[in-house]
Enzyme design. Sequence first.
Site, PDB file in Angstrom:
ATOM      1  N   ASP A  15      35.298 111.777 108.132  1.00  0.00           N
ATOM      2  CA  ASP A  15      34.741 112.516 109.112  1.00  0.00           C
ATOM      3  C   ASP A  15      35.381 113.680 109.583  1.00  0.00           C
ATOM      4  OD1 ASP A  15      32.699 110.317 108.722  1.00  0.00           O
ATOM      5  OD2 ASP A  15      33.656 109.580 110.707  1.00  0.00           O
ATOM      6  N   GLU A 187      22.980 112.852 108.393  1.00  0.00           N
ATOM      7  CA  GLU A 187      23.946 112.602 109.599  1.00  0.00           C
ATOM      8  C   GLU A 187      25.081 113.893 109.307  1.00  0.00           C
ATOM      9  OE1 GLU A 187      25.398 108.786 108.932  1.00  0.00           O
ATOM     10  OE2 GLU A 187      26.317 109.387 107.183  1.00  0.00           O
TER      11      GLU A 187
HETATM   12  C1  6LW Z   1      30.153 108.360 110.898  1.00  0.00           C
HETATM   13  C2  6LW Z   1      28.935 108.636 110.128  1.00  0.00           C
HETATM   14  C3  6LW Z   1      28.720 107.578 109.010  1.00  0.00           C
HETATM   15  O1  6LW Z   1      29.844 108.674 112.588  1.00  0.00           O
HETATM   16  O2  6LW Z   1      30.045 106.990 109.392  1.00  0.00           O
HETATM   17  O3  6LW Z   1      27.824 106.267 107.815  1.00  0.00           O
HETATM   18  C4  6LW Z   1      30.544 106.976 110.609  1.00  0.00           C
HETATM   19  N1  6LW Z   1      27.889 107.317 108.310  1.00  0.00           N
HETATM   20  O4  6LW Z   1      28.707 110.047 109.695  1.00  0.00           O
HETATM   21  C5  6LW Z   1      31.733 106.659 110.686  1.00  0.00           C
HETATM   22  O5  6LW Z   1      32.573 107.341 110.002  1.00  0.00           O
END
Ligand code: 6LW
Length: 522
Positions: A15, A187
Amino acid sequence: MIEAVNPILPGCHPDPSICRAGDGYYLVSSTFEYLPGLPVMRSHDLVRWETVGHVIDRPGMLDFDGIGSSGGLYAPTIRHGLGLFWVICTLVDREDPSRGGNFLVTAEDPAGPWSDPLMLDADGIDPSIAFDEEGRVWLHGTRLAREPEWRDQTEVWVREYSPAERALVGEEHVIWRGAVTGAVWAEGPHLYRIDGAWVLVAAEGGTEFHHAVSVARADEVTGPYLGDRANPVFTHRHLGRASAVIGAGHADLVPAPDGSWLAVMLAMRAADGRHYPLGRETFLCPVSWEDGWPVFAAGEGRLPRALPIPWAVDAAPSGSWQPDDRTAGDVTPADPRWTALRALPAEVAEAEGGSWRLPVRAASLREPTSPAFLGVRQQHADVDVRCVLDVRGLAEGESSGIVLRQSERDHVALAVTRTRDGLRLSSERCRDGDPERHDLGALPEADEVALGLEARGYDYVFTHGGLERVAADGRELDASSTGGFLGLWIGAYATSAGAAPRGEVRITRFAYAPALTEQGDR
Ligand code: 6LW
């Protein structure tokens, strides 16, 4: 010419978020249950990096106690605006969603000190920050869709933040629910003001094999957003399992001094197309603009192995390191790589004369608390770690060893235990929460015990006295097998296994030596 070699930050650096301020780039990544949290890494050329500080570096800034592995600090965003550095992030407790939440911190100097976290009235994860021309601050993030059309559909919200009121103000706007019908987890959103337009970059498909990058544009920050007809504009999923780099996504854009653009994003090196013990790593990708839309790795369509940085100057600023520089190094207590679990290293151990004094704790590695543990990320697929423990202070019934850790549920260790009859060696393996212990025999009485861990791709071998004592398979310990979001850590620990602790060990040496292959590959 200076080249950036991917991954630019090897080992568990998922991330990634990046911003430019002056002639420096600043990058943060997720650290979950490990502290200090959120390393702030600085580079002048995107090739040579140094850790200048950590955002969460004081006791009590956030409460991590009881937060299970792969909970904790998720997906931070770093930005520079209004004369300050800003980091926004989420503290997640996967078992108790009422704990934690989105928080904001600021600092004048990215090395710190960072302010105490300001908890925000916003649910979900992956928050980000954008500034408009008028100096207004727009926070945005991801949450499960309030009225989902399919399972795991998420939505991206935007709302203004008032620095004067230190709170979210005004109306909230839902601006994005993903580009592809049925795709999960839109996301990691980031909004940018570029050439008079608002550009949204978001991940989609989940942070695994099907990860992708989608983009959208709007005239107003609050929308409406129009998706690129080319969405998803970037992914490795169509390359199939034959690709040695999988799961590319969660991108953050940044301009370069020569007018070009780049993105950092996460991806995994998976030799078999499936398993990635090193976790999700940070990669660099060139970005160009066509008709107002960002094109990732134009002409190639995949993360390059290396990319030239034409504007970089050759003289390395002092104190900087490249990932490959870390050869045969002793990781001394002053090294910023050290982490502890749900506590700061200085809360569980004490640096004394170039070594760590690690008082034994009752907690084992199997509980979501703060055991006597200190460790570093495994950043190289092929690496030799040598850990020398001074066990003179170990009391009867207490153990200490070297551990390869995914989580409290999955880890493998080679340990020394002081018994009434002297020191004994054992293997300690925990698989999906089930512990298994094997006695490996008596050790001659000694002040120090040297334990080794050699990693060669998926093969891990623990050694003592030059002999292989325990083997482990990285394909069983990686997040694609165990679940969760982490890469592997290698550390030293000590435990009295629930009894009142009396003793201590000293980590007199912890040497991390990447074994470079002939091609210099890491
Ligand atoms: C992060 C998100 C994700 O916040 O994993 O599945 C999480 N998606 O973008 C943790 O890295």
